[in-house]
Design a protein around this motif. Structure first.
Motif, mmCIF file in Angstrom:
data_model
loop_
_atom_site.group_PDB
_atom_site.id
_atom_site.type_symbol
_atom_site.label_atom_id
_atom_site.label_comp_id
_atom_site.label_asym_id
_atom_site.label_seq_id
_atom_site.Cartn_x
_atom_site.Cartn_y
_atom_site.Cartn_z
ATOM 1 N N ARG A 31 0.773 -1.267 0.228
ATOM 2 C CA ARG A 31 -0.157 -0.111 -0.256
ATOM 3 C C ARG A 31 0.661 1.312 0.386
ATOM 4 O O ARG A 31 1.640 0.759 0.143
ATOM 5 C CB ARG A 31 -0.535 -0.095 1.278
ATOM 6 N N GLU A 32 0.390 2.428 -0.466
ATOM 7 C CA GLU A 32 0.869 3.786 -0.427
ATOM 8 C C GLU A 32 1.181 3.754 1.374
ATOM 9 O O GLU A 32 0.444 3.505 2.444
ATOM 10 C CB GLU A 32 -0.015 5.100 -0.632
ATOM 11 N N THR A 33 2.782 4.474 1.159
ATOM 12 C CA THR A 33 2.991 4.741 2.919
ATOM 13 C C THR A 33 2.328 6.543 3.790
ATOM 14 O O THR A 33 1.977 6.973 2.791
ATOM 15 C CB THR A 33 4.524 5.309 2.868
ATOM 16 N N THR A 34 2.369 6.293 4.434
ATOM 17 C CA THR A 34 1.369 7.500 5.441
ATOM 18 C C THR A 34 2.606 7.601 6.185
ATOM 19 O O THR A 34 3.625 6.908 6.895
ATOM 20 C CB THR A 34 -0.167 6.854 6.411
ATOM 21 N N THR A 74 5.893 13.641 -1.106
ATOM 22 C CA THR A 74 4.160 12.751 -2.370
ATOM 23 C C THR A 74 4.018 14.350 -2.729
ATOM 24 O O THR A 74 2.878 14.857 -3.339
ATOM 25 C CB THR A 74 4.047 13.264 -0.374
ATOM 26 N N PRO A 79 6.256 7.236 -6.451
ATOM 27 C CA PRO A 79 5.744 5.990 -5.500
ATOM 28 C C PRO A 79 7.003 6.163 -4.220
ATOM 29 O O PRO A 79 7.387 5.863 -3.971
ATOM 30 C CB PRO A 79 5.802 5.681 -6.448
ATOM 31 N N ILE A 81 6.267 3.292 -1.126
ATOM 32 C CA ILE A 81 4.480 2.110 -0.924
ATOM 33 C C ILE A 81 5.225 1.223 -0.227
ATOM 34 O O ILE A 81 6.782 1.133 0.870
ATOM 35 C CB ILE A 81 4.452 1.169 -2.116
ATOM 36 N N TYR A 93 9.555 -1.401 2.519
ATOM 37 C CA TYR A 93 9.633 -0.697 2.147
ATOM 38 C C TYR A 93 10.142 -0.234 0.257
ATOM 39 O O TYR A 93 11.488 -0.829 0.910
ATOM 40 C CB TYR A 93 9.045 1.013 2.643
ATOM 41 N N LEU A 95 10.642 3.235 -2.522
ATOM 42 C CA LEU A 95 10.301 4.673 -2.879
ATOM 43 C C LEU A 95 11.043 5.044 -4.301
ATOM 44 O O LEU A 95 12.626 4.170 -4.262
ATOM 45 C CB LEU A 95 10.322 5.284 -1.848
ATOM 46 N N ARG A 135 4.356 1.111 -10.426
ATOM 47 C CA ARG A 135 3.896 2.990 -10.119
ATOM 48 C C ARG A 135 4.526 4.429 -10.979
ATOM 49 O O ARG A 135 4.116 5.065 -10.964
ATOM 50 C CB ARG A 135 3.532 2.392 -8.550
#
Length: 192
Positions: A31-34, A74, A79, A81, A93, A95, A135
């Motif tokens: 999923r996308e990183t938060t 961001t 991308p 993730i 992760y 990126l 992505r």
């Protein structure tokens, strides 16, 4: 014991034999990183800072530095993730970040993939790289660069080459970590 007295060991019928429980499958979701993931990402990355030469960073990154990086990526639509276990643990992760700051480089990125120590050797790096490439293509990026240490990163080199990255250069003795000189291997993939 005489040879004629030796009797081969008898084996139990298959249904009576003990069977080892199969290893639980390695499950995860991407999923996308938060922002909430950043403390876990920091811990994964800082493990490699302290214990390996796959990153040339010598100082652990702070949470504030990770927040700045996250906000910057961001804002650029890059991308970033994470792989998450069913229990919510961040396993690794991936990126991409701008290759250089000059505007003309805006379609070229450098990738980074890091796995938690317990998640290595299970194929997660392959899944993360495949997703990162997909992505990056969707984001309109055109070239992906991998900068890999020339010592201690054989698995990373092999993984990138399996995805079609080709070597574009080497630089020797450009980093000094753990009291030894290190070089880099640069690879590139065109995102078509």
């Amino acid at each position: 014991m005489l040879e004629e007295e030796y009797q081969p060991r008898r084996t139990l019928p298959r249904h009576l034999q003990k069977t080892e429980a199969p290893e639980a499958p390695f499950e995860f979701a991407l999923r996308e990183t938060t922002a909430a993931d950043l403390p876990h990402i920091r811990e994964i990355y800082n493990y490699y800072v302290a214990n390996s030469t796959v990153t040339f960073d010598e100082d652990a990154m702070t949470l504030a530095e990770w927040r700045d990086k996250f906000e910057y990526l961001t804002k650029l639509g890059m991308p970033f993730i994470v792989a998450v276990s069913p229990s919510g643990q961040i396993l690794g992760y991936a990126l991409v970040a701008p290759w250089k700051q000059k505007r003309a480089y805006r379609f070229t990125v450098e990738n980074s993939i890091y796995l938690g120590p317990a998640a290595t050797g299970k194929g997660l790096g392959r899944v993360l790289l495949a997703e990162l490439i997909a992505r990056s293509k969707q984001a309109g990026l055109k070239e992906m660069i991998a900068v890999i240490a020339d010592q201690g990163a054989d698995a990373s080199l092999a993984l990138h080459q399996q995805f079609g990255f080709h070597e574009i250069g080497r630089m020797g003795r450009v980093g000094f970590k753990f009291e030894r000189w290190l070089g880099i291997v640069m690879l590139q993939l065109s995102l078509k």
